[in-house]
Design a protein around this motif. Structure first.
Motif, PDB file in Angstrom:
ATOM      1  N   UNK A   1       0.830  -1.208   0.000  1.00 17.59           N
ATOM      2  CA  UNK A   1       0.000   0.000   0.000  1.00 17.59           C
ATOM      3  C   UNK A   1       0.863   1.256   0.000  1.00 17.59           C
ATOM      4  N   UNK A   2       1.981   1.219   0.697  1.00 16.54           N
ATOM      5  CA  UNK A   2       2.917   2.354   0.680  1.00 16.54           C
ATOM      6  C   UNK A   2       3.516   2.509  -0.706  1.00 16.54           C
ATOM      7  N   UNK A   3       3.923   1.412  -1.296  1.00 14.89           N
ATOM      8  CA  UNK A   3       4.528   1.445  -2.632  1.00 14.89           C
ATOM      9  C   UNK A   3       3.566   1.993  -3.680  1.00 14.89           C
ATOM     10  N   UNK A   4       2.292   1.687  -3.525  1.00 17.17           N
ATOM     11  CA  UNK A   4       1.296   2.144  -4.500  1.00 17.17           C
ATOM     12  C   UNK A   4       0.846   3.580  -4.231  1.00 17.17           C
ATOM     13  N   UNK A   5       1.219   4.118  -3.081  1.00 20.49           N
ATOM     14  CA  UNK A   5       0.798   5.465  -2.720  1.00 20.49           C
ATOM     15  C   UNK A   5      -0.516   5.520  -1.969  1.00 20.49           C
ATOM     16  N   UNK A   6      -1.123   4.353  -1.701  1.00 21.28           N
ATOM     17  CA  UNK A   6      -2.426   4.322  -1.029  1.00 21.28           C
ATOM     18  C   UNK A   6      -2.316   4.578   0.468  1.00 21.28           C
ATOM     19  N   UNK A   7      -1.185   4.254   1.059  1.00 19.55           N
ATOM     20  CA  UNK A   7      -1.015   4.402   2.500  1.00 19.55           C
ATOM     21  C   UNK A   7      -0.148   5.614   2.813  1.00 19.55           C
ATOM     22  N   UNK A   8      -0.734   6.595   3.499  1.00 20.44           N
ATOM     23  CA  UNK A   8      -0.005   7.802   3.879  1.00 20.44           C
ATOM     24  C   UNK A   8      -0.159   8.091   5.380  1.00 20.44           C
ATOM     25  N   UNK A   9      -0.626   7.102   6.122  1.00 15.28           N
ATOM     26  CA  UNK A   9      -0.796   7.263   7.566  1.00 15.28           C
ATOM     27  C   UNK A   9      -0.772   5.898   8.234  1.00 15.28           C
ATOM     28  N   UNK A  10      -0.468   5.906   9.527  1.00 11.77           N
ATOM     29  CA  UNK A  10      -0.511   4.671  10.298  1.00 11.77           C
ATOM     30  C   UNK A  10      -0.929   4.997  11.720  1.00 11.77           C
ATOM     31  N   UNK A  11      -1.498   4.018  12.396  1.00  9.28           N
ATOM     32  CA  UNK A  11      -1.963   4.216  13.767  1.00  9.28           C
ATOM     33  C   UNK A  11      -1.450   3.097  14.661  1.00  9.28           C
ATOM     34  N   UNK A  12      -1.021   3.486  15.866  1.00  7.61           N
ATOM     35  CA  UNK A  12      -0.421   2.545  16.804  1.00  7.61           C
ATOM     36  C   UNK A  12      -0.941   2.826  18.210  1.00  7.61           C
TER      37      UNK A  12
END
Length: 222
Positions: free
Chosen positions: A37-48
């Motif tokens: 998802x990061x490689x495709x540009x779809x992921x620009x956030x994360x939660x922990x």
């Protein structure tokens, strides 16, 4: 750790980090789906999740926000408490280097996220894949720069925020509108698979970290 000891521990860590001038970098683990998802540009956030000891201290807070210097906990009775908590994944401007499932190759590192499901299964059967937790910084290919950090309760997640997480749409029975799949429930499904269903229904405080993907490793990082 008692609340008093936790407070002083966090205060020392906060002061130490304030004294560091150079931008910092931190490792972060993502599974193959999230790497893709990061490689495709779809992921620009994360939660922990908050650290467990910190979560207990901050649990009574109605709101947690940053005033430009410290994090502020607004309690349900209206009182404000400045608490020197530190996000373990850094602050805006800091860097994250992604630890992902990998394998040694003859001339370079092979990354599981680059392969088809068939090839992944074949290499798994050969015992070639190494867990992401064992990846060293020198082998990391994905570098992210933090753009924003905020604290929120997991159940306040919006559809727009969930879309930025890069997860697929989903549907959880009895959670939302009947028959409607959406990114929010897709993210919650992913969250539950990692942290367990209690970690959603208890509505804990979490870190929400926005980032941009960099083209290469920052030159200032050793």
């Amino acid at each position: 750790m008692s609340k008093t000891k936790q407070y002083h521990h966090d205060k020392v860590e906060y002061e130490q980090r304030k004294a560091i001038v150079d931008t910092r970098d931190y490792p972060i683990l993502f599974d193959t789906e999230m790497v893709q998802a990061i490689l495709s540009g779809a992921k620009t956030a994360t939660r922990c999740l908050f650290k467990s000891s910190l979560s207990k201290v901050m649990e009574p807070a109605h709101e947690i926000f940053h005033d430009g210097d410290k994090w502020i906990a607004l309690l349900k009775n209206g009182q404000c408490h400045k608490y020197p908590i530190v996000c373990p994944w850094g602050e805006p401007g800091d860097y994250l280097w992604v630890k992902e499932t990998w394998a040694p190759a003859i001339s370079e590192i092979a990354y599981k996220a680059d392969y088809s499901k068939e090839t992944i299964a074949e290499k798994r059967n050969q015992g070639i894949w190494h867990p992401s937790i064992h990846m060293h910084k020198a082998s990391a290919r994905l570098w992210l720069q933090i753009t924003n950090v905020k604290a929120q309760r997991i159940q306040t997640l919006t559809e727009e925020e969930a879309c930025q997480e890069g997860t697929k749409v989903g549907k959880i029975l009895n959670l939302g509108e009947i028959g409607q799949v959406n990114f929010r429930e897709g993210f919650i499904t992913k969250w539950i698979s990692i942290y367990g269903i209690e970690s959603y229904y208890e509505n804990p405080w979490i870190w929400a970290i926005g980032f941009i993907r960099l083209e290469s490793k920052p030159s200032i990082i050793s």
